[in-house]
Design an enzyme around this catalytic site. Structure first.
Site, PDB file in Angstrom:
ATOM      1  N   GLY A 137       0.793  -1.212   0.000  1.00 43.31           N
ATOM      2  CA  GLY A 137       0.000   0.000   0.000  1.00 43.31           C
ATOM      3  C   GLY A 137       0.831   1.271   0.000  1.00 43.31           C
ATOM      4  O   GLY A 137       1.280   1.719   1.066  1.00 43.31           O
ATOM      5  N   THR A 139       0.472   3.821  -3.247  1.00 42.07           N
ATOM      6  CA  THR A 139      -0.312   4.746  -4.067  1.00 42.07           C
ATOM      7  C   THR A 139      -1.659   5.065  -3.429  1.00 42.07           C
ATOM      8  O   THR A 139      -2.340   4.183  -2.919  1.00 42.07           O
ATOM      9  CB  THR A 139      -0.539   4.150  -5.463  1.00 42.07           C
ATOM     10  OG1 THR A 139       0.727   3.954  -6.096  1.00 42.07           O
ATOM     11  CG2 THR A 139      -1.395   5.063  -6.320  1.00 42.07           C
ATOM     12  N   LEU A 247      10.466  -0.548  -4.393  1.00 41.56           N
ATOM     13  CA  LEU A 247      10.139  -0.309  -5.795  1.00 41.56           C
ATOM     14  C   LEU A 247      11.339  -0.560  -6.703  1.00 41.56           C
ATOM     15  O   LEU A 247      11.179  -1.005  -7.835  1.00 41.56           O
ATOM     16  CB  LEU A 247       9.610   1.108  -5.984  1.00 41.56           C
ATOM     17  CG  LEU A 247       8.221   1.361  -5.407  1.00 41.56           C
ATOM     18  CD1 LEU A 247       7.853   2.836  -5.500  1.00 41.56           C
ATOM     19  CD2 LEU A 247       7.165   0.523  -6.114  1.00 41.56           C
ATOM     20  N   ARG A 276       0.939 -17.285 -42.867  1.00 38.44           N
ATOM     21  CA  ARG A 276      -0.108 -16.478 -43.509  1.00 38.44           C
ATOM     22  C   ARG A 276       0.278 -16.182 -44.959  1.00 38.44           C
ATOM     23  O   ARG A 276       1.307 -15.517 -45.216  1.00 38.44           O
ATOM     24  CB  ARG A 276      -0.299 -15.175 -42.727  1.00 38.44           C
ATOM     25  CG  ARG A 276      -1.259 -14.178 -43.352  1.00 38.44           C
ATOM     26  CD  ARG A 276      -2.688 -14.671 -43.353  1.00 38.44           C
ATOM     27  NE  ARG A 276      -3.625 -13.584 -43.659  1.00 38.44           N
ATOM     28  CZ  ARG A 276      -4.902 -13.775 -43.949  1.00 38.44           C
ATOM     29  NH1 ARG A 276      -5.400 -14.998 -43.951  1.00 38.44           N
ATOM     30  NH2 ARG A 276      -5.681 -12.748 -44.204  1.00 38.44           N
ATOM     31  N   GLN A 287       8.997  -7.177 -47.725  1.00 42.93           N
ATOM     32  CA  GLN A 287      10.021  -6.338 -47.098  1.00 42.93           C
ATOM     33  C   GLN A 287       9.527  -5.652 -45.824  1.00 42.93           C
ATOM     34  O   GLN A 287      10.234  -5.621 -44.808  1.00 42.93           O
ATOM     35  CB  GLN A 287      10.543  -5.294 -48.089  1.00 42.93           C
ATOM     36  CG  GLN A 287      11.396  -5.869 -49.193  1.00 42.93           C
ATOM     37  CD  GLN A 287      11.951  -4.803 -50.124  1.00 42.93           C
ATOM     38  OE1 GLN A 287      11.653  -3.609 -49.980  1.00 42.93           O
ATOM     39  NE2 GLN A 287      12.761  -5.219 -51.078  1.00 42.93           N
ATOM     40  N   GLY A 347      -3.043  -8.529 -38.460  1.00 44.46           N
ATOM     41  CA  GLY A 347      -4.272  -7.961 -38.987  1.00 44.46           C
ATOM     42  C   GLY A 347      -5.418  -8.108 -38.002  1.00 44.46           C
ATOM     43  O   GLY A 347      -5.256  -7.937 -36.796  1.00 44.46           O
ATOM     44  N   GLU A 371       4.496   1.689 -10.937  1.00 46.95           N
ATOM     45  CA  GLU A 371       5.833   1.687 -10.322  1.00 46.95           C
ATOM     46  C   GLU A 371       6.760   2.692 -10.994  1.00 46.95           C
ATOM     47  O   GLU A 371       7.905   2.404 -11.310  1.00 46.95           O
ATOM     48  CB  GLU A 371       6.412   0.274 -10.318  1.00 46.95           C
ATOM     49  CG  GLU A 371       5.535  -0.652  -9.484  1.00 46.95           C
ATOM     50  CD  GLU A 371       6.154  -1.997  -9.222  1.00 46.95           C
ATOM     51  OE1 GLU A 371       7.394  -2.071  -9.172  1.00 46.95           O
ATOM     52  OE2 GLU A 371       5.404  -2.958  -9.038  1.00 46.95           O
TER      53      GLU A 371
END
Length: 392
Positions: A137, A139, A247, A276, A287, A347, A371
């Protein structure tokens, strides 16, 4: 249910730099993710629920306090092993890695580093096995990037402390057994307190309607005249530097974890591009698609080297907070860009739950903020190289 065909990219042969223990730890985590996380995680993300049944598995692979000494139930591993575990777990899902990160770096770490021997013996073994789950605890609703402005406070009532306030955006809070809570005393000094579920006035409402970290439980910590025993104060470090030290450990884990998410998106896009067919050939033969893939593997490789070197510095107790900030910021930005590019390569299929990419992308929108936001980490680097504080 699609099989998990993930193959980890290692373009610069980093495996040559890892010890046998490092590879054993990583491979155990990788196998567990393939077996126990990948088959279920899309379903749990879709229904916005944390899969509690994986807690035992997280404990078994050493994800809870991997660097905590064995005498307290930890695995006694080094920092590179910790990073590799986080990488593999986040390859599965950022929310699952968040659960492990909080337990390790934000709950077990401060009890180990700032607590008494009695506190270590009481809490750490049960946290290491997952019998108890923890939350952190810091934030508050009105204090995120400026944690020093917190209003949660406690008073000395003689035989106990009286805690009041609230914390927001807290991973694990809905089901936590203990919470390491940062609050100001009557002099305005920040201290850590261990608050246990069942203490009167302590509640943990869950946060709903998230589009990110959907397979992670997030909530609040609310304290209304909570009586906290004096022996629950963490006595060995106070001030803002205490939670920031936690942290640092968590941000280090994120720097590795984000690589896992990027690896998964890259591997998915590479595999898909070879299968695909458009205009008579696999899209991997075009390319612009090769450009995307080449840039992805380049950025992943740079991030791997950054994290590995940081791990060496952590092992030598030489890593600075600013160095950790740089790695967290760079690697999360790298991962979110790769997720977006990979989504385009798939896609329309890229937005479905049949593939992991969109879930990673949404998760990383939280990781790039929590964080330490992307911008805050940039200012930490700016302060470090110029010596001038641009925060205020």
């Amino acid at each position: 249910m699609k099989p998990d065909l993930f193959e980890a990219p290692d373009y610069y042969n980093l495996d040559d730099l890892f010890s046998e223990e490092h590879k054993l730890v990583r491979d155990a985590a990788r196998d567990w993710v393939k077996r126990d996380v990948s088959p279920i995680i899309e379903e749990y993300a879709q229904k916005a629920e944390f899969p509690k049944q994986i807690i035992n598995g997280l404990a078994e692979i050493g994800a809870f306090g991997p660097y905590i000494p064995a005498e307290y139930g930890g695995a006694g591993l080094d920092q590179i092993s910790y990073g590799l575990i986080m990488q593999e777990i986040e390859r599965g899902d950022s929310g699952v890695r968040s659960t492990a990160s909080v337990q390790s770096s934000l709950v077990m770490y401060p009890i180990w580093k700032y607590g008494t021997e009695a506190q270590r013996q009481k809490y750490l073994p049960k946290l290491a096995t997952g019998e108890w789950m923890g939350s952190f605890g810091l934030t508050e609703p009105d204090h995120g990037s400026n944690p020093g402005g917190m209003t949660t406070h406690f008073k000395d009532m003689g035989d106990h402390y009286l805690l009041n306030g609230a914390k927001l955006w807290i991973s694990n809070s809905p089901f936590c057994d203990v919470a390491v809570v940062w609050a100001k005393n009557e002099e305005g000094r920040i201290h850590g307190l261990v608050v246990e579920r069942g203490m009167e006035g302590f509640s943990t409402p869950e946060t709903h309607n998230k589009w990110s970290l959907r397979a992670s439980a997030t909530g609040e910590l609310i304290f209304q005249d909570v009586k906290v025993p004096k022996e629950n104060l963490l006595p060995n470090k106070s001030g803002l530097g205490a939670p920031l030290g936690c942290l640092d450990s968590a941000r280090y884990g994120i720097a590795w974890g984000a690589i896992g998410a990027a690896m998964d998106c890259y591997d998915t896009a590479l595999r898909y591009s070879k299968e695909r067919i458009q205009f008579g050939k696999p899209i991997a033969g075009f390319q612009l698609q090769q450009k995307k893939l080449a840039e992805m593997i380049t950025e992943i490789t740079k991030a791997q080297l950054l994290a590995f070197r940081l791990g060496q510095l952590k092992n030598e107790n030489r890593a600075t907070s600013a160095q950790i900030s740089m790695a967290k910021r760079n690697n999360v930005e790298m991962a979110i860009k790769i997720a977006r590019e990979a989504r385009q390569m798939l896609g329309g299929m890229g937005i479905t739950g049949e593939y992991s990419i969109m879930r990673h992308m949404m998760n990383l929108e939280s990781v790039i903020t929590y964080e330490g936001t992307h911008d805050i980490h940039l200012l930490i680097t700016g302060l470090d190289i110029t010596g001038i504080n641009a925060f205020k």
